[in-house]
Design a protein around this motif. Structure first.
Motif, short mmCIF file in Angstrom:
data_model
loop_
_atom_site.label_atom_id
_atom_site.label_comp_id
_atom_site.label_asym_id
_atom_site.label_seq_id
_atom_site.Cartn_x
_atom_site.Cartn_y
_atom_site.Cartn_z
N GLY A 57 1.89 -10.52 54.70
CA GLY A 57 3.00 -9.58 54.83
C GLY A 57 3.25 -8.77 53.58
N ASN A 58 4.42 -8.92 53.02
CA ASN A 58 4.97 -8.16 51.92
C ASN A 58 4.10 -8.29 50.66
OD1 ASN A 58 6.56 -6.97 50.00
ND2 ASN A 58 8.36 -8.22 50.43
N PRO A 59 3.47 -7.19 50.17
CA PRO A 59 2.63 -7.26 48.97
C PRO A 59 3.45 -7.61 47.73
CG PRO A 59 2.24 -5.20 50.13
CD PRO A 59 3.36 -5.89 50.82
N ALA A 60 4.68 -7.13 47.62
CA ALA A 60 5.51 -7.44 46.46
C ALA A 60 5.84 -8.93 46.43
CB ALA A 60 6.79 -6.61 46.49
N GLY A 61 6.10 -9.50 47.59
CA GLY A 61 6.39 -10.93 47.68
C GLY A 61 5.19 -11.76 47.29
N ARG A 62 4.00 -11.35 47.76
CA ARG A 62 2.78 -12.06 47.39
C ARG A 62 2.55 -11.99 45.89
NH1 ARG A 62 -0.36 -9.25 51.59
NH2 ARG A 62 -1.17 -8.14 49.81
N PHE A 63 2.74 -10.79 45.33
CA PHE A 63 2.56 -10.61 43.89
C PHE A 63 3.52 -11.50 43.10
CE2 PHE A 63 3.47 -8.25 39.91
CZ PHE A 63 2.20 -8.29 39.36
N ALA A 64 4.78 -11.54 43.51
CA ALA A 64 5.78 -12.37 42.85
C ALA A 64 5.40 -13.85 42.95
CB ALA A 64 7.16 -12.14 43.44
N GLU A 65 4.91 -14.28 44.10
CA GLU A 65 4.50 -15.67 44.28
C GLU A 65 3.32 -16.01 43.39
OE1 GLU A 65 3.70 -16.46 48.37
OE2 GLU A 65 5.76 -16.07 48.98
N GLU A 66 2.37 -15.10 43.31
CA GLU A 66 1.20 -15.33 42.48
C GLU A 66 1.57 -15.40 40.99
OE1 GLU A 66 -1.66 -12.37 43.53
OE2 GLU A 66 -1.94 -13.19 45.54
N ILE A 67 2.44 -14.48 40.56
CA ILE A 67 2.91 -14.48 39.16
C ILE A 67 3.67 -15.77 38.88
CG2 ILE A 67 4.48 -13.37 37.52
CD1 ILE A 67 1.88 -11.88 37.92
N THR A 68 4.53 -16.18 39.80
CA THR A 68 5.29 -17.42 39.63
C THR A 68 4.35 -18.61 39.49
OG1 THR A 68 7.12 -16.50 40.91
CG2 THR A 68 7.04 -18.90 40.69
N GLN A 77 6.11 -19.04 59.09
CA GLN A 77 7.44 -18.44 59.05
C GLN A 77 7.45 -17.29 58.04
OE1 GLN A 77 10.14 -21.56 58.08
NE2 GLN A 77 10.02 -22.51 60.08
N PRO A 78 8.14 -16.19 58.36
CA PRO A 78 8.21 -15.08 57.43
C PRO A 78 8.99 -15.47 56.18
CG PRO A 78 9.36 -14.55 59.50
CD PRO A 78 8.82 -15.92 59.61
N GLY A 79 8.52 -14.98 55.02
CA GLY A 79 9.21 -15.22 53.76
C GLY A 79 8.80 -16.51 53.09
N ARG A 80 8.05 -17.39 53.73
CA ARG A 80 7.64 -18.66 53.11
C ARG A 80 6.13 -18.72 53.07
NH1 ARG A 80 10.25 -24.03 54.50
NH2 ARG A 80 9.33 -24.34 52.47
N GLY A 81 5.55 -18.25 52.00
CA GLY A 81 4.10 -18.30 51.85
C GLY A 81 3.38 -17.30 52.73
#
Length: 160
Positions: free
Chosen positions: A16-27, A8-12
């Motif tokens: 897709g979105n590099p900014a989202g991946r970066f935020a997830e990794e930082i989190t 599903q988009p937006g959940r892991g």
């Protein structure tokens, strides 16, 4: 089921979105570091807690020991001095030790400077005010006790 949730988009979504991946990794990194710090603090607090309890117990034993030693010294003094004089002598010794140690402590605080020096000055003023009230009362009580022991007048004063 897990595969459907990860598609599903937006959940892991790792593709897709590099900014989202970066935020997830930082989190995730922050979460792992917070867990590591919490674990370290917990591990450090356990021995410290036991150490504090042991120090408190040692302080209690020290106070009991000082009390027992004081009683022993008082009983020894009473073998060759009247009880009142023995008590007065022991109390005078304790008060003298307290004054000497207090002055040394205040000198150390003053030498430390800044806020420690201000604390020392405030403590010095408080002790002076307290001593100004206590010393006359103590002196009157001592005169009365000594006057009564010497057979002084009804008001506790010696008549010369």
């Amino acid at each position: 089921m897990a595969g459907a949730a990860s598609e599903q988009p937006g959940r892991g979504d790792r593709t897709g979105n590099p900014a989202g991946r970066f935020a997830e990794e930082i989190t995730e990194v922050v979460r792992e570091e917070m867990n590591a710090v919490r674990h370290q603090l917990t591990q450090a607090a356990r021995p410290a807690g036991a150490g504090i309890v042991l120090l408190a117990a040692a302080g209690g034993c020290l106070m009991l020991g000082v009390g027992a030693a004081s009683t022993t010294v008082l009983r020894a003094l009473e073998t060759f001095l009247p009880r009142r004089l023995a008590v007065a002598g022991l109390a005078s010794g304790y008060l003298t030790a307290a004054v000497v140690l207090g002055r040394l402590g205040l000198q150390q605080l003053s030498a430390a400077g800044d806020s420690s020096g201000r604390v020392a000055d405030e403590m010095r003023e408080a002790v002076s005010a307290t001593a100004g009230a206590v010393v006359p009362a103590g002196s009157a009580a001592a005169r009365q006790a000594l006057g009564g022991a010497r057979g002084g007048g009804a008001d506790g004063r010696n008549e010369a």
